[in-house]
Write a protein that holds these residues in place. Structure first.
Motif, mmCIF file in Angstrom:
data_model
loop_
_atom_site.group_PDB
_atom_site.id
_atom_site.type_symbol
_atom_site.label_atom_id
_atom_site.label_comp_id
_atom_site.label_asym_id
_atom_site.label_seq_id
_atom_site.Cartn_x
_atom_site.Cartn_y
_atom_site.Cartn_z
ATOM 1 N N CYS A 54 0.847 -1.188 0.000
ATOM 2 C CA CYS A 54 0.000 0.000 0.000
ATOM 3 C C CYS A 54 0.887 1.244 0.000
ATOM 4 O O CYS A 54 1.745 1.401 0.871
ATOM 5 C CB CYS A 54 -0.934 0.027 1.206
ATOM 6 S SG CYS A 54 -2.032 1.474 1.168
ATOM 7 N N HIS A 55 0.661 2.099 -0.982
ATOM 8 C CA HIS A 55 1.458 3.316 -1.145
ATOM 9 C C HIS A 55 0.770 4.556 -0.590
ATOM 10 O O HIS A 55 1.261 5.667 -0.794
ATOM 11 C CB HIS A 55 1.756 3.541 -2.636
ATOM 12 C CG HIS A 55 2.601 2.482 -3.239
ATOM 13 N ND1 HIS A 55 3.974 2.521 -3.199
ATOM 14 C CD2 HIS A 55 2.270 1.343 -3.905
ATOM 15 C CE1 HIS A 55 4.463 1.456 -3.820
ATOM 16 N NE2 HIS A 55 3.449 0.725 -4.249
ATOM 17 N N CYS A 56 -0.365 4.411 0.115
ATOM 18 C CA CYS A 56 -1.077 5.597 0.601
ATOM 19 C C CYS A 56 -0.214 6.358 1.607
ATOM 20 O O CYS A 56 0.679 5.804 2.245
ATOM 21 C CB CYS A 56 -2.436 5.233 1.189
ATOM 22 S SG CYS A 56 -2.403 4.655 2.890
ATOM 23 N N ARG A 57 -0.495 7.637 1.740
ATOM 24 C CA ARG A 57 0.306 8.485 2.617
ATOM 25 C C ARG A 57 0.216 8.059 4.078
ATOM 26 O O ARG A 57 1.202 8.137 4.816
ATOM 27 C CB ARG A 57 -0.130 9.947 2.448
ATOM 28 C CG ARG A 57 0.763 10.916 3.170
ATOM 29 C CD ARG A 57 2.175 10.940 2.565
ATOM 30 N NE ARG A 57 3.023 11.859 3.335
ATOM 31 C CZ ARG A 57 4.243 11.570 3.726
ATOM 32 N NH1 ARG A 57 4.802 10.410 3.429
ATOM 33 N NH2 ARG A 57 4.934 12.447 4.406
ATOM 34 N N CYS A 70 -0.088 4.979 5.216
ATOM 35 C CA CYS A 70 0.807 3.825 5.381
ATOM 36 C C CYS A 70 2.270 4.257 5.341
ATOM 37 O O CYS A 70 3.096 3.748 6.102
ATOM 38 C CB CYS A 70 0.530 2.767 4.316
ATOM 39 S SG CYS A 70 -0.908 1.734 4.690
ATOM 40 N N ALA A 117 -3.225 2.033 -3.881
ATOM 41 C CA ALA A 117 -2.968 3.474 -3.822
ATOM 42 C C ALA A 117 -1.748 3.868 -4.647
ATOM 43 O O ALA A 117 -0.944 4.706 -4.240
ATOM 44 C CB ALA A 117 -2.839 3.944 -2.371
ATOM 45 N N MET A 146 -0.412 7.390 -5.245
ATOM 46 C CA MET A 146 0.377 8.071 -4.218
ATOM 47 C C MET A 146 1.793 7.506 -4.119
ATOM 48 O O MET A 146 2.577 7.939 -3.266
ATOM 49 C CB MET A 146 -0.319 7.970 -2.866
ATOM 50 C CG MET A 146 -1.607 8.747 -2.802
ATOM 51 S SD MET A 146 -2.308 8.648 -1.146
ATOM 52 C CE MET A 146 -3.972 8.177 -1.540
#
Length: 161
Positions: free
Chosen positions: A29-32, A34, A108, A111
């Motif tokens: 997961c590349h979300c901010r 995480c 994600a 991101m």
């Protein structure tokens, strides 16, 4: 244990240990959230539908209205991503054998940090640099919990007799 194959893991210091046998898909997961929660460019997570703590309990941070994240209160290791109403995810690299959960999907990606795409092509240290650093690395004594369950925590200090 009734015929199930359990995989175990835990935090860096050993205060928290867990096991599970029923896993979902492993993801990056590349979300901010995480990125900040793990202090890295992405989180490697896998759903652990029957997660059970065998030593200690994590503390939690409510990172959004829907998600809380479990971590070790002693050493700070990020352990879980817990979305309301879903089975928890554990951080793959806290597993004793993280290579058994290779990611199969990225989330994600909009991101994703642009430099992540070049990581595989970045050079490593040269053989000369590795040789020069060898004495430094050899002098390091790790206080990290081993990648297997132990009877107690903290482990007794070993002495030479």
């Amino acid at each position: 244990m009734t015929g199930k194959t359990y995989l175990s893991g835990g935090c860096q210091c050993g205060a928290i240990r867990y096991r599970a046998s029923d896993f979902g898909r492993s993801s990056l997961c590349h979300c901010r959230m995480c990125q900040k929660a793990l202090g890295g460019p992405f989180a490697a997570l896998v759903t652990a539908k029957d997660l059970e703590y065998t030593r200690g309990q994590p503390k939690h941070f409510q990172s959004s209205n829907k998600v809380k994240r479990g971590f070790c209160g002693e050493c700070g290791t990020p352990l879980t991503f817990e979305f309301d109403g879903w089975a928890p995810d554990v951080t793959v690299t806290t597993m004793d054998d993280p290579e058994r959960m290779p990611p199969v999907i990225q989330l994600a990606t909009e991101m994703r940090l642009p430099w992540c795409e070049r990581v595989i092509d970045m050079p490593g240290l040269s053989e000369d640099e590795i040789a020069k650093a060898a004495a430094h690395y050899a002098a390091i004594t790790s206080f990290q919990h081993p990648d297997h369950d132990t009877a107690s925590w903290p482990q007794e200090a070993k002495t030479d007799e």
